[in-house]
Scaffold this motif. Structure first.
Motif, PDB file in Angstrom:
ATOM      1  N   THR A 276      11.345  42.944  44.588  1.00  0.00           N
ATOM      2  CA  THR A 276      12.035  41.902  43.835  1.00  0.00           C
ATOM      3  C   THR A 276      11.553  40.521  44.244  1.00  0.00           C
ATOM      4  N   ALA A 277      11.381  40.305  45.547  1.00  0.00           N
ATOM      5  CA  ALA A 277      10.904  39.007  46.030  1.00  0.00           C
ATOM      6  C   ALA A 277       9.505  38.705  45.506  1.00  0.00           C
ATOM      7  N   LEU A 278       8.639  39.709  45.498  1.00  0.00           N
ATOM      8  CA  LEU A 278       7.270  39.524  45.008  1.00  0.00           C
ATOM      9  C   LEU A 278       7.251  39.144  43.535  1.00  0.00           C
ATOM     10  N   PHE A 279       7.961  39.899  42.702  1.00  0.00           N
ATOM     11  CA  PHE A 279       7.916  39.654  41.263  1.00  0.00           C
ATOM     12  C   PHE A 279       8.702  38.402  40.879  1.00  0.00           C
ATOM     13  N   LEU A 280       9.709  38.058  41.668  1.00  0.00           N
ATOM     14  CA  LEU A 280      10.411  36.798  41.425  1.00  0.00           C
ATOM     15  C   LEU A 280       9.489  35.616  41.696  1.00  0.00           C
ATOM     16  N   THR A 281       8.660  35.732  42.727  1.00  0.00           N
ATOM     17  CA  THR A 281       7.675  34.685  43.026  1.00  0.00           C
ATOM     18  C   THR A 281       6.692  34.523  41.865  1.00  0.00           C
ATOM     19  N   LEU A 282       6.202  35.653  41.324  1.00  0.00           N
ATOM     20  CA  LEU A 282       5.287  35.592  40.176  1.00  0.00           C
ATOM     21  C   LEU A 282       5.962  34.930  38.979  1.00  0.00           C
ATOM     22  N   PHE A 283       7.225  35.266  38.758  1.00  0.00           N
ATOM     23  CA  PHE A 283       7.941  34.686  37.614  1.00  0.00           C
ATOM     24  C   PHE A 283       8.114  33.178  37.778  1.00  0.00           C
ATOM     25  N   MET A 284       8.457  32.742  38.985  1.00  0.00           N
ATOM     26  CA  MET A 284       8.621  31.304  39.225  1.00  0.00           C
ATOM     27  C   MET A 284       7.289  30.582  39.062  1.00  0.00           C
ATOM     28  N   LEU A 285       6.193  31.197  39.520  1.00  0.00           N
ATOM     29  CA  LEU A 285       4.874  30.593  39.323  1.00  0.00           C
ATOM     30  C   LEU A 285       4.539  30.459  37.850  1.00  0.00           C
ATOM     31  N   SER A 286       4.889  31.499  37.071  1.00  0.00           N
ATOM     32  CA  SER A 286       4.612  31.434  35.631  1.00  0.00           C
ATOM     33  C   SER A 286       5.399  30.313  34.969  1.00  0.00           C
ATOM     34  N   LEU A 287       6.639  30.063  35.434  1.00  0.00           N
ATOM     35  CA  LEU A 287       7.433  28.966  34.887  1.00  0.00           C
ATOM     36  C   LEU A 287       6.816  27.618  35.225  1.00  0.00           C
ATOM     37  N   LEU A 288       6.371  27.471  36.476  1.00  0.00           N
ATOM     38  CA  LEU A 288       5.755  26.207  36.882  1.00  0.00           C
ATOM     39  C   LEU A 288       4.461  25.941  36.112  1.00  0.00           C
TER      40      LEU A 288
END
Length: 419
Positions: A276-288
């Motif tokens: 969850t932490a890994l994919f949440l990081t990817l999602f936040m990067l995609s938003l930025l």
């Protein structure tokens, strides 16, 4: 391997010696071999889970203790070697072969005690003839042409082999008497009972298990798990004509209490490195990155500077990693393992992403093939989310689907502005 073969050979010799000596005493009696069974005890050994991935589900073995000749062995159907050629590849395709091994019981027990894994012995109430039949079946299995079998985690493993050898050689009817009601638990839920504390292991299992793993099952389907068989044996009642019903298990005892009932400790660092932490990081990067793209597209500098460099690099990383995982899921279509050949997670872990990686990561001014594939991948994300009604996905996969969907929308928006 040589030691295992020696014990198998010795096992057969001891059986023949035992039976031959009995026959010599009463040559004209067919009951002599059966009388020798009074000195034989047969038990089911159940071992608790370990810390290694392959040991999380526990283990089962049959104990044969012949007191007359001081011969005590554990019959183990879980022998394998990582040194076999193409072991990992064969395991992926469900082509792994396991072997029956015969190990001195003290050696077998010591291995599990060293790992602090609990060991339960269930001594079985068997007639002479039933003991004789079980030993004959084990002797037949010990032959070189029979000791190897094609391993199947759910249907034919070390636990099901031990269980079937015992139950198939009972001569009187039996039934299970249990107070608990079976609720149609799925294979995935049963696996989760033993992998819940190992999040990455559970992630790997859920990634490979397909939609069939979420179907409701019968109670018999749970008997691929060692502890389920242990509980089943405790609930088996036998009916003999003219006698009171009798339990199959005459005595149950701990040979080593070990980690029985203990829950693994989970540190806070494990949550920080979870799926969850890994994919949440990817999602936040995609938003930025999406926000930076939007600001770029609405600024006066957009036509001169074009798409931000980090955007197409991020897209290339996403397509490469998901496409590579998709190749593994595609391979599982041809696997002999049950429940893995229909997996809706391939909608986002799409092997086509490797083919379209380069055109999809190029600047949109150079052509729109990449834009078309992102639309296709976005449609796959929507189908993936709809498919969650029927299939349970691996941890964090929803976040990955949202990341890909957001990149699909962002790329389509960017392409329209560039035109």
């Amino acid at each position: 391997m040589k030691q295992s073969l020696c014990h198998i050979f010795k096992f057969i010799l001891v059986l023949f010696a035992c039976f031959s000596s009995a026959k010599a005493q009463v040559a004209d009696s067919h009951r002599a071999p059966l009388q020798a069974m009074d000195s034989v005890d047969i038990s089911l050994l159940t071992c608790g889970p370990g810390t290694e991935t392959w040991s999380l589900y526990g283990h089962s073995a049959i104990r044969v203790n012949n007191r007359a000749v001081d011969y005590d062995v554990a019959v183990n159907y879980g022998m394998f070697s990582f040194r076999n050629k193409f072991f990992i590849l064969r395991f992926i395709f469900g082509l792994t072969d396991y072997e029956m091994g015969i190990i001195p019981t003290p050696v077998f027990l010591e291995e599990y005690k060293c790992q602090n894994r609990w060991i339960v012995e269930q001594k079985l109430h068997l007639t002479r003839n039933e003991k004789w039949k079980i030993l004959q079946a084990l002797q037949q299995n010990a032959l070189p042409e029979n000791k190897t079998y094609r391993y199947n985690f759910l249907y034919d493993n070390c636990t099901t082999r031990a269980r079937n050898i015992i139950l198939d050689n009972l001569e009187t009817p039996y039934q299970q008497v249990s107070q608990s009601q079976w609720e149609g638990t799925s294979y995935r839920e049963m696996v989760h009972q033993w992998t819940g504390q190992q999040r990455w292991t559970q992630f790997g299992n859920d990634l490979l298990l397909g939609i069939k793993a979420d179907f409701s099952t019968s109670k018999e389907a749970s008997l691929f798990l060692p502890d389920s068989v242990r509980k089943e044996f405790n609930n088996i009642i036998r009916h003999q004509s003219g006698e009171k019903p009798q339990k199959l298990v005459s005595e149950e005892m701990f040979l080593h209490q070990g980690n029985f009932g203990a829950k693994p400790h989970i540190s806070s660092n494990e949550h920080l490195t979870s799926p969850t932490a890994l994919f949440l990081t990817l999602f936040m990067l995609s938003l930025l990155i999406g926000l930076r793209e939007w600001r770029k597209n609405t600024s006066k500098e957009r036509m001169r500077s074009g798409k931000p460099r980090e955007a197409w690099l991020f897209d290339a990383f996403l397509l490469f990693s998901t496409g590579t995982a998709g190749v593994i899921l595609l391979m599982m279509v041809f696997s002999q393992h049950p429940t893995v050949n229909l997996n809706l997670q391939i909608l986002i872990l799409n092997p086509l992403s490797l083919i379209f990686l380069y055109p999809a990561a190029r600047a949109r001014r150079k052509g729109h093939m990449g834009s078309l594939y992102w639309k296709f991948l976005g449609a796959g994300c929507l189908l993936f989310l709809i498919g969650s009604v029927w299939q349970t996905y691996a941890e964090g996969m929803y976040l990955l689907a949202l990341t890909l969907l957001f990149r699909s929308i962002s790329n389509s928006y960017s392409t329209r502005h560039e035109k």
